[in-house]
Design a protein around this motif. Structure first.
Motif, PDB file in Angstrom:
ATOM      1  N   TYR A   1     120.237 -16.175 -81.687  1.00 33.65           N
ATOM      2  CA  TYR A   1     120.418 -14.771 -81.336  1.00 33.65           C
ATOM      3  C   TYR A   1     119.816 -13.930 -82.445  1.00 33.65           C
TER       4      TYR A   1
ATOM      5  N   ASN B   1     121.408  -7.378 -81.413  1.00 36.38           N
ATOM      6  CA  ASN B   1     121.711  -7.638 -80.004  1.00 36.38           C
ATOM      7  C   ASN B   1     123.219  -7.689 -79.768  1.00 36.38           C
TER       8      ASN B   1
ATOM      9  N   PRO C   1     127.550  -5.340 -82.068  1.00 39.42           N
ATOM     10  CA  PRO C   1     126.276  -6.069 -82.123  1.00 39.42           C
ATOM     11  C   PRO C   1     126.247  -7.047 -83.300  1.00 39.42           C
TER      12      PRO C   1
END
Length: 359
Positions: free
Chosen positions: A161, A165, A211
Motif C-alpha cells: 500500500y 491512501n 490514511p
C-alpha cells in the motif's frame, strides 16, 4: 437451487458461463453491464456473483464497491472474471472484498470448483459466523492460499500500500519480509518498521480510520493474505478476544515506533547502526521470534548465526544516515570484531557488545 448472477458485457462469454452453470443445476441470471448487475443483485439477492472487471459504464470494481457498501448485498460471495492476472489488479479487488479470481478463457472444471467452494464457504459462514474467536481467525489466515481469505504472492520491491491512501483491508504476511517507509517533502526516506511472516500490516490506519502515514514495500518475495475492512470491523465487534488482541498489537506498535523515533532523533550514528543491526537480526533471523516457519520457503528459514543481507539503501533508511556514513561505521565495527562483512552480507559476531553500544 442456488442462484448465480453473471455480469459480463461479452454476450458469447456470458451465455457460455450461464450454460455451464445451468447444466450443473444452478439458476442463472445475467447482466450485460455493471449497472444492470447492481440492480439484479439488489432485487434477486443471488447466492454468488461472477463479474467481469473491464466493462463500459461501471466496471467490476465499481460493482463490488457499491454492493460492498450495501448491508443487504455485502455478504454475497464475489468472484472476478479477468483476461489476465496482474498483482496490482488482484490487490485492488482483494481490498474491496473479492473472494476469488478466474482467468479467461475459463476452464469448465475450474469454474464449477470455484463456485462450489465459495458457496460452501458462504454457507459455513452463515452457520458459524465465519470465525470462532481469535484462534479461529489466526488459523484461517495461515491456511493455504485461497481456502480462507484471499492470498496473493508479491514480488520483491512491490508496494502493498502507499502513503496517503485510505485503508481498505488488514494484511497478514504468510511468509516474506517487508519494510514500512515514510518519505519527507525533500525525498528522504526512513524505514519506520520491519515485518515478517506471521505479522499484521496496516493495523494502525485501519483502527484509527485515517490514511496510511507510510508505504509498505516488500523486501523479498512474499505471500500476503487480506482481511477486508468490513469483515475485520465485524470481527472486532462480535469477538471481544479479537478486539483485545488487536488493541494490544496497536499499543505495542505505537510504543515501538515512539522508541525508535527517539533513538533516531537523539542518538549518535554509531548507536543507531548498532540498533539497526540488532533490529534486523531479531525481526528476520531470530529463531525465538520466528512465526509460521513451517510455511516459509527454505531460503527464508531462520538460521543460528545467519548472514544478514540488505541493500546499502535499506541500511541507510534504517539508520537515518547517508550510505557512506553507514558503511564507514560498519567498517569500524568490523575492525572491532563485532561483525563480518562480505559484500552486502553482514554476520554478527558479538551481539552483546552491539547491544551495549545502545546504552
Amino acid at each position: 437451487m442456488k442462484t448465480i448472477l453473471v455480469i459480463e458485457d461479452k454476450t458469447e462469454v456470458r451465455e457460455n458461463l450461464a450454460e455451464i452453470l445451468e447444466l450443473a443445476q444452478y439458476r442463472v441470471i445475467q447482466a450485460a453491464d455493471g449497472r444492470k448487475g447492481v440492480e439484479l443483485a439488489r432485487s434477486d439477492r443471488p447466492d454468488l456473483i461472477l463479474c467481469d472487471i473491464m466493462m463500459p459504464e461501471l466496471d467490476g470494481y465499481g460493482v463490488l464497491h457499491i454492493l460492498g457498501k450495501d448491508p443487504d448485498t455485502a455478504g454475497i460471495p464475489f468472484i472476478f472474471l479477468t483476461a489476465r492476472i496482474d498483482p496490482a489488479q488482484i490487490r485492488s479487488g482483494m481490498n474491496l472484498g473479492a473472494d476469488d479470481y478466474l482467468t479467461k478463457p475459463i476452464d469448465d472444471v475450474d469454474l464449477l470448483h470455484a463456485v462450489e467452494l465459495r458457496l460452501k464457504k458462504s454457507q459455513q459462514s452463515r452457520s458459524q459466523s465465519t470465525i470462532d474467536g481469535l484462534a479461529g481467525l489466526l488459523e484461517a489466515l495461515q491456511q493455504p492460499a485461497g481456502t480462507s481469505y484471499p492470498c496473493v504472492r508479491f514480488a520483491k520491491k512491490q508496494l502493498l500500500y502507499a502513503e496517503g491512501n485510505g485503508p481498505m483491508a488488514l494484511y497478514f504476511i504468510q511468509y516474506g519480509q517487508l519494510k514500512r517507509v515514510k518519505t519527507d517533502p525533500q525525498g528522504n526516506t526512513l524505514i519506520t518498521a520491519l515485518s515478517k511472516g506471521g505479522d499484521f500490516v496496516g493495523l494502525a490506519a485501519l483502527l484509527l480510520n485515517m490514511p496510511y502515514t507510510e508505504s509498505a514495500e516488500l523486501l523479498t518475495d512474499a505471500q500476503v493474505c487480506t482481511l477486508p475492512k468490513a469483515e475485520f470491523l465485524r470481527l472486532l465487534t462480535s469477538h471481544p478476544d479479537i478486539a483485545a488482541y488487536f488493541m494490544r498489537l496497536l499499543a505495542i506498535e505505537l510504543t515501538q515506533r515512539d522508541e525508535r523515533l527517539l533513538l533516531l532523533a537523539y542518538q549518535p550514528v554509531r548507536k543507531r547502526v548498532a540498533e539497526a543491526l540488532l533490529l534486523v537480526q531479531r525481526t528476520f533471523y531470530s529463531p525465538a521470534d520466528a512465526v509460521g516457519t513451517d510455511q516459509l520457503p527454505p531460503s527464508q528459514l531462520s538460521l543460528t548465526n545467519p548472514a544478514m543481507s540488505l541493500s546499502r539503501e535499506n541500511w541507510s533508511q534504517l539508520v537515518g544516515a547517508s550510505p557512506e556514513t553507514v558503511i564507514r561505521v560498519l567498517g569500524d565495527l568490523r575492525t572491532e570484531g563485532m561483525l563480518e562483512l562480505s559484500g552486502s552480507q553482514i554476520t554478527l559476531l558479538d551481539s552483546d557488545r552491539l547491544a551495549r553500544l545502545k546504552h
